[in-house]
Design an enzyme around this catalytic site. Sequence first.
Site, short mmCIF file in Angstrom:
data_model
loop_
_atom_site.label_atom_id
_atom_site.label_comp_id
_atom_site.label_asym_id
_atom_site.label_seq_id
_atom_site.Cartn_x
_atom_site.Cartn_y
_atom_site.Cartn_z
N GLU A 154 0.83 -1.20 0.00
CA GLU A 154 0.00 0.00 0.00
C GLU A 154 0.87 1.26 0.00
O GLU A 154 0.59 2.21 -0.74
CB GLU A 154 -0.93 0.01 1.22
N CYS A 171 0.04 1.27 7.21
CA CYS A 171 -0.59 1.58 5.93
C CYS A 171 -1.88 2.37 6.14
O CYS A 171 -2.20 3.27 5.35
CB CYS A 171 -0.85 0.31 5.15
N CYS A 181 -2.45 -2.75 7.28
CA CYS A 181 -1.91 -2.75 8.64
C CYS A 181 -2.01 -1.35 9.23
O CYS A 181 -2.34 -0.40 8.52
CB CYS A 181 -0.46 -3.24 8.62
#
Length: 155
Positions: free
Chosen positions: A54, A85, A82
């Site tokens: 990402e 990100c 996560c």
Amino acid sequence: MTQSDFLARSIELAAASAASGGGPFGAVIVKDGQVLAEASNQVTSSCDPTAHAEVAAIRLACERLGDHQLTGCTLYSSCEPCPMCLGAIYWARLDAVYFAATREQAAAAGFDDSLIYREVAQPLSQRQIPFHHLELTESNRPFHEWSLNVDKLAY
């Protein structure tokens, strides 16, 4: 292409990365129905723990647009982003995120972010990695300089 097609592409990127020894994550950023950027996880290949799919896609999309914001763009990720990100997504101001696998599925494969989610909510004194605030007389100087700069580009 449809939302499912873009999401399927992120999965293809993730699978190809995993098959070649990289992390099993892929991301695609779309603007006006066109792919603006795509990336796979590059953590081990670049020796960079921040090189998640990402983040790599956000960096590439911003570079291509010549802007630090991705308003009007949508991110398609092979997995639920996560915490790192997630922060990057908010800073980039993406309009929406679509993801395939959940964080629970990632955890079952050995990519468990639950510690980070818990740590963020902890007071500094209770985190596993010690965080220490040292107050210096010049601590606020960078923010003061920022406030004085009439040519700054706000973000």
